[in-house]
Design an enzyme around this catalytic site. Sequence first.
Site, PDB file in Angstrom:
ATOM      1  N   LYS A  54      -5.380  -0.591  -6.340  1.00 55.92           N
ATOM      2  CA  LYS A  54      -5.080   0.681  -5.664  1.00 55.92           C
ATOM      3  C   LYS A  54      -4.602   1.706  -6.693  1.00 55.92           C
ATOM      4  CE  LYS A  54      -3.921  -1.538  -1.297  1.00 55.92           C
ATOM      5  NZ  LYS A  54      -2.910  -2.197  -0.483  1.00 55.92           N
ATOM      6  N   GLN A  98       3.267  -2.922   0.474  1.00 54.06           N
ATOM      7  CA  GLN A  98       2.252  -3.970   0.468  1.00 54.06           C
ATOM      8  C   GLN A  98       2.701  -5.161   1.322  1.00 54.06           C
ATOM      9  OE1 GLN A  98      -0.877  -3.840  -1.093  1.00 54.06           O
ATOM     10  NE2 GLN A  98      -1.214  -5.757   0.004  1.00 54.06           N
ATOM     11  N   ASP A 121      -0.860   4.130   5.438  1.00 49.45           N
ATOM     12  CA  ASP A 121      -1.518   2.961   6.026  1.00 49.45           C
ATOM     13  C   ASP A 121      -1.812   3.172   7.509  1.00 49.45           C
ATOM     14  OD1 ASP A 121      -2.277   0.880   4.388  1.00 49.45           O
ATOM     15  OD2 ASP A 121      -0.258   0.015   4.264  1.00 49.45           O
TER      16      ASP A 121
END
Length: 289
Positions: A54, A98, A121
Site C-alpha cells: 500500500k 490494518q 476503508d
Amino acid sequence: MTAKSIDGKAFAQKIVEALRVEVAKFHAQSGVKPALAVILVGEDAASQVYVRNKGKKAVEAGFESLEFRLDAAVSEQALLDKISALNNDEAVHGILVQLPLPEHIDSDKVLNHIAPEKDVDGFHPVNIGRLWSGNPVSIPCTPLGCSLILKDYFGDLSGKQAVVVGRSNIVGKPMAALLLQMNATVCIAHSKTADLPALLAQADIVVAAVGQANFIRGEWLKADAVVLDVGINRITDEDGQTKLVGDVDFISAREKVAAITPVPGGIGPMTIACLLKNTLACARKIQGL
Ligand code: NDP
C-alpha cells in the site's frame, strides 16, 4: 471454451496512473499532498506485505505515505489515542488500521474511532449507512474494486442475477450493497446456505469471499458467468511449493465460465488502487476541493 482471465493488475495500474495526474492537480491547488496514514499493530507477516504494498503504491501515485508500527502488546487505549491524534492532524487525510488486530483489542471499537471523513476503508458505521442509503463517501476498497471491474465488463447490471458468497462486513455485505446500486438482483450466501451449487447455477455474476482454497467448483457455475474471486489462500502444492490461490477452483472454473479474475493478479491490486481513490476523495472533501 476457456474463459477470459480479467487482468486486475493492469486495470489497477491504469487507475493508479490516472490518480497520479489527479494527485498532482490536488497538490497544485491546495499546496499539500494527500496523505494516507497506515497503522500496523504486531508482526503478522501477511499484514506487513499488504502495508508495504500500500505504501509503495501510494508513493508511486504521488501521495504522502505515513506508516506507524505499534507493538503487538500495545494497549487498546494507546491505539485509540494514536487514532485521535491522526484524526486531529490536519496534514492527514486518510487513516487505515490494518486488520486483523491482536485479540486483546476490540476491532469494532478501533474502527469506530476513526473520524468518518478520514475513514478510507469505509468500515465506520456512518460510512456503511451512507453506502446502504445510496449516498456513499468511502466505499470498502475490495468491493469497490470488484464493482469497477463489473462496470467495465457489463456497464449496467440490470437484469443480472448476482450471488455473493460470504457475508463479512469488509467484503460480502458492502459488495451486495454495491451490486444492488448497480441494478443487479442480489443474493448473499454464507455457511448456513442450504444448496450453494443450486444458487450458483442461476448466477450471471459470482463474487467469492469465503476464505477457503479452491472451494467453488467449475461445475457449480453457469456457463456464461463472470466470476470475481476475492479469496487469498496460501497453500502448499504437490511439489512442496507455497502458493496463493483463490476461493474458486480456477482450473475447472475457467473451462466453464465467460470470465474470471485470477489469484494473484485479480482483485488484490484493485483493492490497493481503490484505497488510493478513497484517500484522494477524502482529501478533496477535507480541503473543500
Ligand atoms: P470472513 O472469514 O470474514 O468471511 C467468510 C465468509 O464466508 C463468511 O460469511 C462465512 O459464512 C462464509 N462461508 C464460510 N464457509 C462457507 C461455506 N461452506 N459456504 C458458503 N459460505 C461460507 O472472510 P473475509 O470476507 O474477510 O475474506 C474472505 C476472503 O477474501 C479471504 O480469503 C480473505 O483473505 C480474502 N480477502 C481478500 C482481499 C483482497 O484484497 N483481495 C481483501 C479482503 C479479504 P458465515 O458468516 O456463516 O460464517
